[in-house]
Each structure stands twice: as structure tokens, then as C-alpha cells.
Design a protein around this motif. Structure first.
Motif, short mmCIF file in Angstrom:
data_model
loop_
_atom_site.label_atom_id
_atom_site.label_comp_id
_atom_site.label_asym_id
_atom_site.label_seq_id
_atom_site.Cartn_x
_atom_site.Cartn_y
_atom_site.Cartn_z
N PHE A 1 0.81 -1.21 0.00
CA PHE A 1 0.00 0.00 0.00
C PHE A 1 0.84 1.27 0.00
O PHE A 1 0.39 2.32 -0.45
CB PHE A 1 -0.95 -0.01 1.19
N LEU A 2 2.06 1.18 0.52
CA LEU A 2 2.96 2.34 0.44
C LEU A 2 3.22 2.74 -1.00
O LEU A 2 3.39 3.90 -1.33
CB LEU A 2 4.28 2.03 1.15
N SER B 1 -13.69 -1.36 -4.56
CA SER B 1 -15.07 -1.85 -4.49
C SER B 1 -15.89 -0.98 -3.55
O SER B 1 -17.08 -0.75 -3.79
CB SER B 1 -15.08 -3.31 -4.02
N ALA B 2 -15.27 -0.49 -2.48
CA ALA B 2 -15.99 0.38 -1.54
C ALA B 2 -16.43 1.66 -2.22
O ALA B 2 -17.56 2.14 -2.01
CB ALA B 2 -15.10 0.69 -0.33
N VAL B 3 -15.55 2.24 -3.04
CA VAL B 3 -15.90 3.47 -3.77
C VAL B 3 -17.07 3.21 -4.70
O VAL B 3 -18.01 4.01 -4.80
CB VAL B 3 -14.69 3.98 -4.57
N SER B 4 -17.07 2.07 -5.38
CA SER B 4 -18.15 1.72 -6.29
C SER B 4 -19.48 1.60 -5.54
O SER B 4 -20.51 2.09 -6.02
CB SER B 4 -17.83 0.40 -7.00
N PRO C 1 -5.44 -2.56 -8.63
CA PRO C 1 -4.34 -2.59 -7.65
C PRO C 1 -4.55 -3.64 -6.56
O PRO C 1 -3.62 -4.34 -6.17
CB PRO C 1 -4.35 -1.17 -7.07
N PHE C 2 -5.78 -3.77 -6.05
CA PHE C 2 -6.03 -4.71 -4.97
C PHE C 2 -6.00 -6.16 -5.48
O PHE C 2 -5.67 -7.08 -4.73
CB PHE C 2 -7.36 -4.41 -4.29
N THR C 3 -6.36 -6.35 -6.74
CA THR C 3 -6.22 -7.68 -7.34
C THR C 3 -4.75 -8.08 -7.35
O THR C 3 -4.41 -9.24 -7.08
CB THR C 3 -6.77 -7.69 -8.78
N PHE C 4 -3.90 -7.11 -7.66
CA PHE C 4 -2.46 -7.40 -7.62
C PHE C 4 -2.02 -7.77 -6.21
O PHE C 4 -1.16 -8.64 -6.03
CB PHE C 4 -1.66 -6.19 -8.11
N ILE D 1 -8.37 -16.37 -7.80
CA ILE D 1 -9.27 -15.63 -8.70
C ILE D 1 -10.70 -15.67 -8.15
O ILE D 1 -11.40 -14.66 -8.14
CB ILE D 1 -9.22 -16.21 -10.12
N LEU D 2 -11.12 -16.85 -7.67
CA LEU D 2 -12.47 -16.99 -7.13
C LEU D 2 -12.71 -16.02 -5.97
O LEU D 2 -13.78 -15.42 -5.86
CB LEU D 2 -12.70 -18.42 -6.65
N SER D 3 -11.71 -15.85 -5.11
CA SER D 3 -11.87 -14.97 -3.94
C SER D 3 -12.17 -13.53 -4.35
O SER D 3 -12.80 -12.78 -3.60
CB SER D 3 -10.61 -15.02 -3.07
N ILE D 4 -11.74 -13.14 -5.54
CA ILE D 4 -12.02 -11.79 -6.06
C ILE D 4 -13.36 -11.77 -6.76
O ILE D 4 -14.15 -10.83 -6.62
CB ILE D 4 -10.90 -11.34 -7.01
N VAL D 5 -13.65 -12.83 -7.51
CA VAL D 5 -14.90 -12.93 -8.26
C VAL D 5 -16.11 -12.96 -7.34
O VAL D 5 -17.19 -12.49 -7.70
CB VAL D 5 -14.86 -14.21 -9.15
N GLN D 6 -15.95 -13.48 -6.12
CA GLN D 6 -17.08 -13.60 -5.19
C GLN D 6 -17.66 -12.23 -4.79
O GLN D 6 -18.83 -12.12 -4.45
CB GLN D 6 -16.64 -14.37 -3.95
N ILE D 7 -16.84 -11.19 -4.77
CA ILE D 7 -17.24 -9.79 -4.60
C ILE D 7 -17.75 -9.43 -3.21
O ILE D 7 -17.38 -8.40 -2.65
CB ILE D 7 -18.27 -9.34 -5.66
#
Length: 460
Positions: A152-153, A201-204, A235-238, A408-414
């Protein structure tokens, strides 16, 4: 601003900064060791190696390196200042809208900060129940949060480059018609998609909530956007990929995630429970939306106008300011949540049969799909309902293909209760916690075969 009075310097500003952002976040390059990674990924790796060498002695469970100290300070400050804000009510917090929003926060964040504070004190002093300070629970989570501090830095000041110089507006305009046909949504929802894609996702969710309350979305539209478009940003996916040690495969990782999310965003609005939600605007507001396309203007020209206009209003001093705000938001909100709920979830996984029992059907499903270690790593497909980072921790010993698929699934779950779920439940969007869990399960069940198929085709 119209097409006629576009300024060349604004167009150049949009184009140059956006290209820099795309390069930093999306283009893999090779380092001296022959490893491919995006430029920011190489910087993060380099900085992590430096921080690991800077030691402040020992704490109860290991070496107190610089990023471990940063994680401790972030959790300590977030809790102490929250207590101060509610008890002593200092003026420097109450008279600053940004700090007031951070420290006079919702019960979810207050509880998370308290739990994180208690856990981190136990970890650093070595005093507390073994199931908390155990090498497989609290120690793992403090290591993860320390690593995230470094990530995050770098990402904090870099995010505005890709979100605030017109790229969102430019892309959003060009995909408006596609959004309506594919996802049964008004064209302006493409901005929500862009907000999540390049921001968070929070902004969205916040944008969707406000648009719903102002009469631009019906309840059904707001719900569809919240649970389909609010996926984790680039960025968070990375961050997830990097945590799993998959940063060298980030391009394919991100591509498969995007394809799966697009397919799910096509399917989900057309099935229960989303399809049965009322397509009504809030009674006290009514319909306010009007998407008439300007006459004699091509989509590309209109996109260029909006993008250049946004770039003209964004200064590099603003980028620095936003970067600092990103730091505060991440360090005060995200880090305590990750440590608190991540530790509690790992305790349930490691010391109780709760998630083994709950996830047994998912183990059977993974086994049918041919995923290695199906039953052993099945809990990681369910525990993400609490927080998106926990599956990455549980997958540390998994085979690389299993890490790739479930990562990938952990991101897709949203839907993560610690972030997007809490924001949806606090809003007027017509979804309750049971519906959210059903949507989470549906995204998991439908998304997994897609991810496995694409992984088998392209991951080598």
C-alpha cells in the motif's frame, strides 16, 4: 467544455498520465533475474527486501522488521484515535471532515479496531491464548498485514494516476451501450464499474448508493451494480496475486478474473434473487435519470471531452493529497479489519471443524472440477464471505494451480461482509444478509467452472 474548445494541454495531460497509469499497473516487464511482473510489482518486491533488512530487534514471535512495526503502529493509532474521538472529542478530529469520517466510524470498524488491537498486543508480547498467538493464526496474519503495508505504500500514491485523470470517464462512455444490453443497466453504471475497476469496491458501492438515493437507479439496478460491478480494483487484485506469489502471472490472473466477472454480470441480473427485486425508484425521490446522447457528437469525441475535462481539473498536488488520504484510509480501516477478522477466521479453520463441515459440498464440487487438494482447501472458497484476503492466507501451502483458481475466485465472489457487505447493508439498496449470502454462493458455484476452464486452457 465542448469538443470545440478542448485544450491541447488537457488532452495531452489525459493521454500521457493515463498511458503512464496503464504501464505501471498493466504491462509486465522482465527484471534482471528473468521474472516478469508489472512495474509497481517490481518496486514492491524491491522495497519489501529493504524493509526486511531493517530490524528494530525482536518481538515475542519473531523479528520486528520495519513493515511489521508499521502494521503495529497502524492498528495501535487507529484504535487509540477512535477511542479519543468518542471520549475526549478533540477539535483536530471533530473539525476535520476527513479525520472525523475516519475515526467517528461505524460499529463494524470500531469492533474491528478493538479486536485487532487486542490481537496485536497478544502477538507482540507473546501473552494470550495459544490459538491466537499460534504460528498458524496470529503470526501468519501479522506477517500478511506487514507485507500489505509495503504494497500500500506503493499503491497509495499510484491509484489516483489511473482514477483521476480521465481514464475512467473515457472508458465509461465508450462501453455505455454494451452495459445496457449485457447487464440490463443504465449506461451511467459503467462509471460504477470503472470506479471499482480502477479505484476500489468500496468506492463503487458508495457511488451506487448515492446514485440510488438521488433517483438515478432503481432498487433492482442498484442491487445488480453493487453485487456484480463492485469487484476488487486492479491494484487490490495485484495485492491478492502478490500475496499468493502469483505476481509473475498477474496478467493472466487479472484477465481470467475480468472474463469471469463479465460472464457473471450477464447471468446474475437474469436469475433469482436479483431478477425478482422491484424495479422501482425510491418513493421520496422518483426517477431523475436522462441519458440522451448529445447531438452531432460521436461517442469517442464525447469520451475525449469528459476525459480531458477531468484531467484539466486534476493537479499533481491533488494526486499527492489523495495518496495521503489513501494511506490514512487503508492503514486506519483496512489493516485492522484484515488482522481482526482474518485471525478469527483462521482460528475457526485451524482449530474447529466449522468451515470443514460447511465447505464439504464445495470440496465435492472442486473435486469434480479436478482441482488438486479439493477437500483440504475447500474452506477457502467459503471463508471469503468474511473478508477477501483470508483465502489467500489459507492457500499458502496449496499447489500453484489451486492457488491460481481459488485466488481468482476470492475476487470474483465480490461480497465480503467486512467491506462491501457492510456498506450494502447500511444503504437503502434492497438486499438483506441472507440474499447477499445467496448471491455469494451463486457467484461461487457459477464462477468456479468458468475459472477452472480458463485456467486449464491458458495457465501453464
Amino acid at each position: 467544455m465542448s469538443e470545440k474548445n478542448l485544450k491541447q494541454q488537457d488532452i495531452l495531460k489525459f493521454v500521457i498520465v493515463s498511458l503512464v497509469g496503464i504501464f505501471l499497473f498493466m504491462i509486465p516487464i522482465r527484471n534482471a533475474e528473468g521474472t516478469y511482473n508489472i512495474p509497481l510489482g517490481h518496486v514492491i518486491t524491491w522495497l519489501n527486501s529493504i524493509f526486511a533488512r531493517i530490524s528494530f530487534g525482536e518481538y515475542a514471535l519473531g523479528n520486528l522488521s520495519f513493515h511489521y512495526l508499521l502494521a503495529f503502529l497502524a492498528i495501535f493509532i487507529s484504535f487509540i484515535f477512535t477511542i479519543l474521538a468518542y471520549t475526549l472529542k478533540p477539535k483536530f478530529i471533530l473539525e476535520n471532515d476527513f479525520l472525523k469520517e475516519i475515526f467517528l466510524t461505524s460499529p463494524v470498524y470500531i469492533i474491528s479496531r478493538f479486536i485487532a488491537f487486542v490481537i496485536v498486543i497478544m502477538i507482540f508480547t507473546g501473552r494470550g491464548p495459544d490459538f491466537i498467538i499460534n504460528a498458524f493464526t496470529g503470526d501468519v496474519m501479522i506477517g500478511l498485514t506487514a507485507g500489505l503495508m509495503t504494497v500500500f505504500l506503493i499503491l497509495g500514491p499510484a491509484m489516483p494516476i489511473i482514477t483521476d485523470f480521465g481514464l475512467m470517464e473515457f472508458t465509461g462512455v465508450l462501453i455505455k451501450k454494451v452495459v445496457r444490453k449485457l447487464f440490463t443497466l443504465p449506461g451511467r453504471s459503467s462509471i460504477d464499474l470503472m470506479a471499482a475497476w480502477f479505484g476500489s469496491s468500496a468506492v463503487s458501492i458508495i457511488i451506487t448508493k448515492l446514485q440510488h438515493e438521488k433517483g438515478f437507479y432503481t432498487g433492482r439496478e442498484a442491487a445488480v451494480i453493487a453485487v456484480n460491478f463492485s469487484f476488487v480494483s486492479l491494484p487490490f487484485t495485484f495485492v491478492i496475486a502478490n500475496t499468493l506469489g502469483l505476481s509473475a502471472h498477474f496478467g493472466l490472473f487479472y484477465l481470467i478474473m475480468c472474463i469471469t466477472c463479465i460472464i457473471l454480470a450477464f447471468i446474475m441480473p437474469r436469475i433469482w434473487p436479483l431478477s425478482k427485486l422491484k424495479d422501482d425508484y425510491l418513493e421520496n425521490v422518483g426517477k431523475q435519470i436522462d441519458e440522451d446522447v448529445p447531438k452531432n457528437t460521436s461517442p469517442f469525441s464525447h469520451a475525449l471531452v469528459l476525459a480531458s475535462n477531468r484531467a484539466s481539473k486534476t493537479s499533481f498536488s491533488y494526486v499527492i493529497e489523495q495518496g495521503l488520504k489513501n494511506y490514512v484510509n487503508i492503514f486506519m480501516d483496512l489493516i485492522p479489519i484484515i488482522l481482526a477478522w482474518g485471525t478469527l477466521a483462521i482460528i475457526l479453520v485451524e482449530f474447529t471443524p466449522v468451515f470443514d463441515i460447511i465447505s464439504f459440498p464445495m470440496g465435492w464440487f472442486l473435486n469434480i472440477l479436478g482441482v488438486e487438494g479439493a477437500f483440504e482447501f475447500a474452506p477457502s472458497t467459503i471463508v471469503g464471505f468474511i473478508d477477501m484476503y483470508i483465502p489467500a492466507v489459507l492457500l499458502s501451502s496449496a499447489p500453484i494451480r489451486t492457488q491460481f483458481i481459488i485466488g481468482i475466485l476470492s475476487i470474483v465472489q465480490i461480497i465480503y461482509l467486512a467491506e462491501t457487505g457492510a456498506l450494502i447493508l447500511k444503504s437503502k439498496i434492497p438486499l438483506n444478509i441472507i440474499q447477499l449470502f445467496i448471491v455469494f454462493l451463486l457467484r461461487t458455484i457459477i464462477g468456479l467452472p468458468i475459472i477452472v476452464l480458463l485456467t486449464n486452457l491458458f495457465f501453464r
